[in-house]
Scaffold this active site. Structure first.
Site, PDB file in Angstrom:
ATOM      1  N   MET A  29      11.067 -11.332   1.431  1.00  0.00           N
ATOM      2  CA  MET A  29      11.879 -11.914   0.361  1.00  0.00           C
ATOM      3  C   MET A  29      13.365 -11.758   0.717  1.00  0.00           C
ATOM      4  O   MET A  29      14.229 -11.791  -0.160  1.00  0.00           O
ATOM      5  CB  MET A  29      11.570 -11.243  -0.978  1.00  0.00           C
ATOM      6  CG  MET A  29      10.105 -11.464  -1.391  1.00  0.00           C
ATOM      7  SD  MET A  29       9.841 -11.440  -3.161  1.00  0.00           S
ATOM      8  CE  MET A  29      10.382  -9.807  -3.559  1.00  0.00           C
ATOM      9  N   GLY A  30      13.644 -11.558   1.998  1.00  0.00           N
ATOM     10  CA  GLY A  30      15.026 -11.431   2.441  1.00  0.00           C
ATOM     11  C   GLY A  30      15.593 -10.053   2.162  1.00  0.00           C
ATOM     12  O   GLY A  30      14.847  -9.086   2.009  1.00  0.00           O
ATOM     13  N   LEU A  32      17.053  -8.241   4.306  1.00  0.00           N
ATOM     14  CA  LEU A  32      16.356  -7.541   5.395  1.00  0.00           C
ATOM     15  C   LEU A  32      17.024  -6.200   5.725  1.00  0.00           C
ATOM     16  O   LEU A  32      18.238  -6.091   5.757  1.00  0.00           O
ATOM     17  CB  LEU A  32      16.338  -8.427   6.650  1.00  0.00           C
ATOM     18  CG  LEU A  32      15.675  -9.795   6.495  1.00  0.00           C
ATOM     19  CD1 LEU A  32      15.655 -10.537   7.835  1.00  0.00           C
ATOM     20  CD2 LEU A  32      14.266  -9.686   5.925  1.00  0.00           C
ATOM     21  N   HIS A  36      12.054  -4.155   7.546  1.00  0.00           N
ATOM     22  CA  HIS A  36      11.657  -5.515   7.951  1.00  0.00           C
ATOM     23  C   HIS A  36      11.833  -5.687   9.459  1.00  0.00           C
ATOM     24  O   HIS A  36      11.012  -6.316  10.127  1.00  0.00           O
ATOM     25  CB  HIS A  36      12.540  -6.570   7.270  1.00  0.00           C
ATOM     26  CG  HIS A  36      12.464  -6.584   5.783  1.00  0.00           C
ATOM     27  ND1 HIS A  36      13.495  -6.158   4.977  1.00  0.00           N
ATOM     28  CD2 HIS A  36      11.486  -6.985   4.950  1.00  0.00           C
ATOM     29  CE1 HIS A  36      13.154  -6.299   3.719  1.00  0.00           C
ATOM     30  NE2 HIS A  36      11.943  -6.795   3.658  1.00  0.00           N
ATOM     31  N   GLN A  60       5.957 -13.961  -8.491  1.00  0.00           N
ATOM     32  CA  GLN A  60       5.457 -12.585  -8.398  1.00  0.00           C
ATOM     33  C   GLN A  60       6.315 -11.603  -9.197  1.00  0.00           C
ATOM     34  O   GLN A  60       6.069 -10.411  -9.182  1.00  0.00           O
ATOM     35  CB  GLN A  60       5.302 -12.143  -6.939  1.00  0.00           C
ATOM     36  CG  GLN A  60       6.603 -11.883  -6.195  1.00  0.00           C
ATOM     37  CD  GLN A  60       6.347 -11.534  -4.738  1.00  0.00           C
ATOM     38  OE1 GLN A  60       5.954 -12.375  -3.938  1.00  0.00           O
ATOM     39  NE2 GLN A  60       6.565 -10.274  -4.364  1.00  0.00           N
ATOM     40  N   LYS A 155       4.544   0.226   3.368  1.00  0.00           N
ATOM     41  CA  LYS A 155       5.303   0.648   2.188  1.00  0.00           C
ATOM     42  C   LYS A 155       4.670   0.049   0.924  1.00  0.00           C
ATOM     43  O   LYS A 155       4.498   0.726  -0.085  1.00  0.00           O
ATOM     44  CB  LYS A 155       6.758   0.182   2.364  1.00  0.00           C
ATOM     45  CG  LYS A 155       7.583   0.132   1.113  1.00  0.00           C
ATOM     46  CD  LYS A 155       8.191   1.461   0.829  1.00  0.00           C
ATOM     47  CE  LYS A 155       9.016   1.499  -0.420  1.00  0.00           C
ATOM     48  NZ  LYS A 155       9.200   0.285  -1.142  1.00  0.00           N
ATOM     49  N   ASP A 156       4.336  -1.245   0.998  1.00  0.00           N
ATOM     50  CA  ASP A 156       3.645  -1.904  -0.118  1.00  0.00           C
ATOM     51  C   ASP A 156       2.143  -1.861   0.176  1.00  0.00           C
ATOM     52  O   ASP A 156       1.523  -2.865   0.482  1.00  0.00           O
ATOM     53  CB  ASP A 156       4.128  -3.353  -0.260  1.00  0.00           C
ATOM     54  CG  ASP A 156       5.594  -3.412  -0.618  1.00  0.00           C
ATOM     55  OD1 ASP A 156       5.982  -2.827  -1.635  1.00  0.00           O
ATOM     56  OD2 ASP A 156       6.370  -4.020   0.147  1.00  0.00           O
TER      57      ASP A 156
HETATM   58  O1  PAF Z   1       6.420  -7.759   0.349  1.00  0.00           O
HETATM   59  C1  PAF Z   1       7.144  -8.727   0.058  1.00  0.00           C
HETATM   60  O2  PAF Z   1       8.336  -8.768   0.364  1.00  0.00           O
HETATM   61  C2  PAF Z   1       6.539  -9.882  -0.731  1.00  0.00           C
HETATM   62  O3  PAF Z   1       5.639  -9.437  -1.681  1.00  0.00           O
HETATM   63  C3  PAF Z   1       5.919 -10.963   0.160  1.00  0.00           C
HETATM   64  C4  PAF Z   1       4.721 -10.427   0.935  1.00  0.00           C
HETATM   65  C5  PAF Z   1       6.950 -11.496   1.121  1.00  0.00           C
HETATM   66  C6  PAF Z   1       5.409 -12.129  -0.702  1.00  0.00           C
HETATM   67  O4  PAF Z   1       6.440 -12.722  -1.412  1.00  0.00           O
END
Ligand code: PAF
Length: 283
Positions: A29-30, A32, A36, A60, A155-156
């Site tokens: 989602m940028g 960065l 990332h 989301q 992390k997620d």
């Molecule tokens: O983890 C993220 O940044 C977002 O949930 C993703 C996977 C880019 C989806 O929008």
């Protein structure tokens, strides 16, 4: 190269596929950061061509979350990507991804809904609908790019587990590559949302990683009882932390653990200065 339209991206990908090149996708989602960049580095090493998507996915975000104020830094992101050897930054608009009017009514959008068992817990409990939005956009990105490999951060971790399940259940021909959490030397897990914290907030935020590291030490010393392990957390918490959850769950199925083992992930979420932070550790 910056591409904003699906059509243009598809043309480029088609060319590469014709040449038999492998394609890696890093969905973001940028905003960065080094986290990332570690995914991007892995992708550049593993694949012939690397595509980074930068898209703040509106579907989301739950009502009341930070969609409007989420950091948008496309120029800097582009530069970082160029320096890292990325071939394409794909930055579509919400209209390009979802068409007109999607924000007014999600009733007109086909969603990918992960199983209830995976979303009724951890972040899914407070972020109702969040993982529907994540699975829907990632599925769209997979269909648009048709990558051989896709890179996601640990992390997620709940997101990663749910996306692996989606790929398996829907037979999507992509290999998910998990990438380890990147931390500041202090232990703080890197996150785009750390930008919202003051210096004091950042210090308070260290409690999350400290709790996890300490639990791992206790586990390695032989404490397996989850109740006892959870109790060790309180020494690190004060009234600057609003603990949302501290949970022990299976690394693939997210089932709750009452006795910790080597398949256990410890998940934590807490608000610091009203910023919602998450972290996790594998035992
Ligand atoms: O983890 C993220 O940044 C977002 O949930 C993703 C996977 C880019 C989806 O929008």
């Amino acid at each position: 190269m910056l591409i904003n339209t699906i059509k243009e991206l598809r043309e480029q990908v088609k060319n590469w596929k014709k040449q038999g090149l492998t394609i890696g996708l890093v969905p973001t989602m940028g905003a960065l950061h080094q986290g990332h960049l570690s995914l991007i580095k892995k992708c550049v090493e593993k694949c012939d061509k690397t595509i980074v998507s930068v898209f703040v996915n509106p579907i989301q975000f739950c009502p009341g979350e930070d969609l409007e104020k989420y950091p948008r830094t496309l120029d800097e992101d582009k530069k970082l990507c160029e320096d890292a050897g990325v071939n394409i930054v794909f930055a579509p608009s919400p209209k390009e991804m979802y068409g007109e009017g999607h924000i007014l009514s999600n009733d007109f959008l086909t969603y990918v809904i992960p199983p209830f068992f995976y979303v009724d817990k951890l972040c899914g409990k407070s972020r109702v609908g969040h993982f529907d939005g994540v699975c829907t956009v990632v599925n769209k990105l997979f269909n648009i790019v048709q990558p051989d490999f896709a890179f996601f951060g640990e992390k997620d971790r709940q997101q990663l587990i749910i996306l692996k399940k989606m790929v398996k259940d829907l037979n999507i021909p992509v290999e998910i590559v998990p990438c380890p959490i990147i931390r500041e030397t202090s232990g703080l897990a890197l996150s785009s949302r750390n930008k919202y914290l003051t210096d004091k907030g950042k210090l308070d935020a260290l409690a999350l990683s400290k709790i996890l590291f300490n639990i791992k030490i206790c586990y390695n010393k032989g404490i397996k009882d989850v109740k006892a392990l959870k109790e060790t957390a309180y020494a690190f918490l004060n009234n600057s932390h609003a603990l949302e959850y501290l949970e022990f769950r299976d690394k693939d199925t997210l089932e709750e653990k009452f006795s910790a083992d080597n398949n256990t992930i410890v998940f934590i979420a807490a608000k610091v200065e009203n910023v919602r932070l998450i972290d996790n550790i594998a035992l």
